[in-house]
Design an enzyme around this catalytic site. Structure first.
Site, PDB file in Angstrom:
ATOM      1  N   ASP A   1      -5.577   4.771   2.848  1.00  0.00           N
ATOM      2  CA  ASP A   1      -4.844   3.605   3.322  1.00  0.00           C
ATOM      3  C   ASP A   1      -4.941   3.595   4.844  1.00  0.00           C
ATOM      4  OD1 ASP A   1      -2.990   1.830   4.316  1.00  0.00           O
ATOM      5  OD2 ASP A   1      -1.403   2.370   2.902  1.00  0.00           O
TER       6      ASP A   1
ATOM      7  N   PHE B   1       3.838   5.380   3.232  1.00  0.00           N
ATOM      8  CA  PHE B   1       4.180   3.967   3.113  1.00  0.00           C
ATOM      9  C   PHE B   1       2.921   3.193   2.748  1.00  0.00           C
ATOM     10  CE2 PHE B   1       4.713  -0.381   4.593  1.00  0.00           C
ATOM     11  CZ  PHE B   1       5.934  -0.705   4.025  1.00  0.00           C
TER      12      PHE B   1
ATOM     13  N   LYS C   1      -3.384  -5.330   8.814  1.00  0.00           N
ATOM     14  CA  LYS C   1      -2.786  -5.272  10.159  1.00  0.00           C
ATOM     15  C   LYS C   1      -3.806  -5.626  11.271  1.00  0.00           C
ATOM     16  CE  LYS C   1       1.447  -2.752   9.500  1.00  0.00           C
ATOM     17  NZ  LYS C   1       1.718  -1.690   8.543  1.00  0.00           N
TER      18      LYS C   1
END
Ligand code: PLP
Length: 407
Positions: free
Chosen positions: A220, A135, A249
């Protein structure tokens, strides 16, 4: 009056939020509008790295909000400069690009990898290798890089020349990588895809293949970064250094900010005018992230993340011995996944809903995995209370799932 049903009236139906509406939070506790108190092991999906309303972050946002919020990238600003300096001092990176979200950080990383390959090698070197179940965000480029068709179906034509290999299977990468490959993008621990850590050999193998083919290795770390795994970034735990790293995040502790980190050599391809973001590097977001980075880069805090990991695993093992619900309990630091046994497959969301009834917030990662991503400074007493609530929720879950004839 607005309430949960207002959502269905006025919001685009791309989310299906829970029935309760939170009103405020403090540390690892959250309250809803009816003043029910919840233990928060979800952490806003690995975002609220210092819990809710951390006093230092509240103070920072108050002070910075009275000084300067936004100037645009026509000018620079001190919070952005200080944050970039700290990130370069604390990581392999020499250059930083700021944006506002994870997807934007990955978008920048993928564009840069293409541009760098085109500048330095050939305009034919455009292929990107990613992994199934990965993702990387929701822009068209990042859903295409992502390895879950449900996020890109129906949005075509999609950006081309993106191939998907199998996670933790180096041979599947060897089979497709070539001198046409410009980048390999990978989550050191797959988050949304089910909390699956990469093996060290696999990441080392990718590093070697990228070197061999002059491809950029992109980590990532949007979910694994900002202290989540017990190091500031997971690459430091694996001891495998990427060429580009994306972070978002947890680094904002709840304030929207993202960043792409890289080397001077690679960064040189993003010359003036090639990429940008109006809000990227805004003083308000950078001031908050600077304090988050100051707090979480502390060795003792990072060591505590590992200690809390062990406490969770211990408690989860205990629960599992009682209820035999999980096939696997895995993860790193405070990113923990509990995979349901086959007989409970597809039921992770039901468990989440039941946990809520027991005043506990957990996450799922796909249909079969319950995910925990709490605050990195969650008090041990909240871990204990949260696990007690989880035990009760699971007891009820198992009872409700049991076939009637067995009762
Ligand atoms: C959440 C996430 C993203 C997307 O971040 P947004 O801020 O939602 O755009 C990308 N990659 C990983 C690994 C993530 O966990």
């Amino acid at each position: 009056m607005t309430n949960r049903s207002t959502f269905d009236d006025v919001m685009v139906p791309n989310y299906s939020p829970l029935a309760m509406i939170p009103s405020h939070g403090k540390g690892s506790r959250l309250w809803d509008e009816d003043d029910n108190e919840y233990i928060d092991l979800a952490g806003g999906i690995a975002v609220s790295s210092l819990g809710h309303c951390h006093p230092k972050l509240v103070q920072t946002i108050q002070q910075q909000s009275e000084k300067l919020w936004h100037v645009s990238n026509v000018m620079t600003n001190q919070p952005a400069l200080r944050l970039a300096k700290k990130l370069t001092e604390l990581t392999f990176a020499e250059k930083v690009y700021f944006c506002n979200s994870g997807a934007e950080a990955n978008e920048a990383a993928l564009k840069l990898a293409r541009k760098y390959a085109s500048d330095k090698f050939s305009s034919e070197k455009t292929q990107i290798i990613s992994f199934s179940e990965s993702f990387h965000g929701r822009t068209l480029f990042t859903v295409s890089a992502g390895g879950q068709a449900k996020y890109s179906d129906g949005f075509g034509p999609l950006p081309g020349d993106i191939l998907h290999a199998t996670y933790n299977d180096l041979a599947s990468v060897e089979a497709i990588i070539s001198d046409k490959t410009c980048a390999v993008i990978i989550e050191p621990v797959q988050g949304e895809g089910g909390v699956t850590p990469a093996s060290k050999d696999f990441l080392n193998g990718l590093r070697a293949l990228c070197n061999q083919h002059n491809a950029t290795l992109i980590f990532d770390e949007i979910q694994t970064g900002a202290g989540r795994t017990g190091e500031l970034y997971a690459y430091q735990r694996y001891d495998v250094v990427p060429d580009i790293l994306t972070t978002a995040k947890g680094i904002g502790g709840g304030f929207p900010i993202g960043a792409m980190l890289t080397t001077t050599d690679i960064a040189a391809s993003l010359v003036v005018g090639t990429h940008g973001s109006t809000y990227g590097g805004n003083p308000l977001g950078c001031a908050v992230a600077e304090v988050v980075v100051d707090i979480i880069s502390d060795r003792q805090l990072l060591d505590n993340v590992q200690a809390k990991h062990l406490k969770f695993i211990d408690g989860l093992d205990h629960i599992n011995r009682r209820h035999k619900i999980f096939k696997d309990i895995r993860g790193m630091g405070l990113l923990i996944g509990c995979e349901l046994k086959p007989e409970y497959h597809g039921k992770a969301k039901d468990l989440l809903t039941l946990a809520l009834k027991h005043k506990l917030l957990v996450l799922v990662a796909g249909p079969n995995v319950m995910r925990l991503a709490p605050s990195l400074i969650i008090p041990d007493s909240d871990i204990e209370q949260g696990l007690m609530s989880l035990d009760k929720a699971i007891e009820q879950f198992v009872a409700e799932q049991a076939p009637a004839e067995q009762e």
